[in-house]
Design an enzyme around this catalytic site. Structure first.
Site, mmCIF file in Angstrom:
data_model
loop_
_atom_site.group_PDB
_atom_site.id
_atom_site.type_symbol
_atom_site.label_atom_id
_atom_site.label_comp_id
_atom_site.label_asym_id
_atom_site.label_seq_id
_atom_site.Cartn_x
_atom_site.Cartn_y
_atom_site.Cartn_z
ATOM 1 N N HIS A 17 0.878 -1.323 0.055
ATOM 2 C CA HIS A 17 0.024 0.104 -0.101
ATOM 3 C C HIS A 17 0.833 1.314 0.068
ATOM 4 C CE1 HIS A 17 -2.855 -2.796 2.209
ATOM 5 N NE2 HIS A 17 -3.708 -2.384 1.453
ATOM 6 N N ARG B 130 -4.121 -9.996 4.330
ATOM 7 C CA ARG B 130 -4.501 -11.179 4.611
ATOM 8 C C ARG B 130 -3.686 -12.222 5.306
ATOM 9 N NH1 ARG B 130 -8.707 -10.582 0.310
ATOM 10 N NH2 ARG B 130 -10.691 -10.458 1.404
HETATM 11 P P1 AMP Z 1 -6.148 -3.821 -0.608
HETATM 12 O O1 AMP Z 1 -6.041 -2.946 0.681
HETATM 13 O O2 AMP Z 1 -5.713 -5.099 -0.368
HETATM 14 O O3 AMP Z 1 -7.623 -3.828 -1.216
HETATM 15 O O4 AMP Z 1 -5.203 -3.363 -1.824
HETATM 16 C C1 AMP Z 1 -5.398 -1.926 -1.944
HETATM 17 C C2 AMP Z 1 -4.369 -1.949 -3.239
HETATM 18 O O5 AMP Z 1 -3.140 -2.098 -2.823
HETATM 19 C C3 AMP Z 1 -4.741 -2.555 -4.380
HETATM 20 O O6 AMP Z 1 -4.611 -2.112 -5.836
HETATM 21 C C4 AMP Z 1 -3.914 -3.935 -4.352
HETATM 22 O O7 AMP Z 1 -3.429 -4.342 -5.497
HETATM 23 C C5 AMP Z 1 -2.420 -3.121 -3.832
HETATM 24 N N1 AMP Z 1 -1.398 -4.018 -3.313
HETATM 25 C C6 AMP Z 1 -1.774 -4.864 -2.212
HETATM 26 N N2 AMP Z 1 -1.079 -5.722 -1.780
HETATM 27 C C7 AMP Z 1 0.013 -5.360 -2.600
HETATM 28 C C8 AMP Z 1 1.512 -5.828 -2.699
HETATM 29 N N3 AMP Z 1 2.149 -6.760 -1.998
HETATM 30 N N4 AMP Z 1 2.201 -5.203 -3.853
HETATM 31 C C9 AMP Z 1 1.713 -4.138 -4.340
HETATM 32 N N5 AMP Z 1 0.503 -3.549 -4.447
HETATM 33 C C10 AMP Z 1 -0.297 -4.247 -3.427
#
Ligand code: AMP
Length: 298
Positions: A37, A187
């Site tokens: 993030h 997660r």
């Molecule tokens: P989330 O909070 O899981 O919905 O993720 C928010 C954003 O962060 C989404 O665009 C995800 O694809 C991105 N994201 C989550 N994990 C990663 C990671 N390990 N590397 C890069 N971007 C990520």
């Protein structure tokens, strides 16, 4: 950084900035920030005048038996982390703010949302497409940053923007990983000690598949089988899917074509935690260029 709970306030701030001829970036998230993030925020910060981060655990993208209630949350820690990255607006709407009454309108992106994660999560990408559409409508013309970690989501959003002519530029950001290769994810917090160790199987499976291609394998089913076998050898892991598809429309392929971007994507349950990962790659002049780090042997 200002924390805003109301749609009208976010819209007013973004409009004002654009009126002054400045640019706006949006980073949609569900919070519980990790380095993935923060990298999105940093990338946005480096290129735009105003950076807005939304933090909303969107109920409509969770199935009835999924982890909505258990989804990890840390509003104070997230606020500190976002402020640290120089974010301007942290948008933290309530569910009532986003869905004051049950919506009658939803956005469906077909085909690219059907395979891969769409098989076990048939309503997920509809929820994602709808909430992302709402965020685009709230923030207005901007550059929106999404992680390649959720590759199918990135493709769905790109297609949504193209099909519905949103004045949004979509930027995909490379996956940030732990030192042992595990893709960072909110997660991962669910994993207990031996599960955390077993979870490296996703990265190991992708690495082994890429290795096989580097050795000259061009048959997608044989590449896939390398990953399947590795995951089968991990007792704590249960494979949901592993597929080799074209990166732009997620269409399955039989043979890897030169010059075409592909992605090998997988979903694996480790204990009760469902994890996803992927690697994009292109075969060019006989060599395989993959978006996957090579780790030094431990
Ligand atoms: P989330 O909070 O899981 O919905 O993720 C928010 C954003 O962060 C989404 O665009 C995800 O694809 C991105 N994201 C989550 N994990 C990663 C990671 N390990 N590397 C890069 N971007 C990520």
């Amino acid at each position: 950084m200002i924390t805003l709970e109301h749609i009208a306030a976010v819209r007013a701030q973004c409009d004002e900035v654009r009126r002054a001829g400045k640019t706006v970036a949006l980073v949609p998230t569900m919070g519980f920030f990790h380095e993935g993030h923060l990298t999105l925020m940093r990338t946005a910060r480096a290129a735009h005048d105003l950076v807005a981060v939304s933090l909303f655990v969107n109920p409509t993208q969770f199935g009835p038996t999924e982890d909505l209630a258990a989804y990890p949350r840390d509003p104070e820690g997230d606020t500190r982390a976002a402020a640290n990255e120089g974010v301007d607006i942290l948008f933290v709407p309530s569910v009532v703010e986003m869905y004051p009454r049950p919506g009658l309108t939803s956005v469906t992106v077909s085909e690219v949302a059907k395979g891969l994660c769409g098989i076990s999560r048939p309503h997920h990408f509809g929820g994602v497409a709808t909430v992302v559409t709402k965020l685009f409508s709230i923030v207005g013309p901007c550059t929106a940053y999404f992680g390649k970690k959720d590759f199918q989501q990135l493709v769905v959003v790109r297609r949504l923007v193209e099909d519905l002519n949103f004045p949004i530029e979509v930027v995909g950001v490379s996956t940030i990983r732990e030192p042992d290769g595990l893709a960072m994810s909110s997660r991962n917090a669910y994993l207990v000690r031996n599960e955390r160790q077993a979870a490296t199987v996703l990265f190991r499976a992708l690495s082994a598949a890429v290795e096989r291609m580097s050795g000259g394998e061009r048959d997608a089913s044989r590449v896939r089988a390398v990953a399947v076998d590795l995951i089968a050898a991990e007792p704590m892991a249960n494979l949901e899917y592993v597929e080799v598809v074209r990166a732009d429309d997620l269409a399955p392929v039989d043979q890897l074509a030169e010059g075409v971007e592909h992605v090998i994507a997988l979903a694996v349950r480790v204990g009760t935690t469902r994890l996803i990962d992927n690697a994009t790659f292109t075969v060019a002049a006989g060599a395989v260029n993959a978006d996957l780090p090579r780790l030094d042997p431990l």
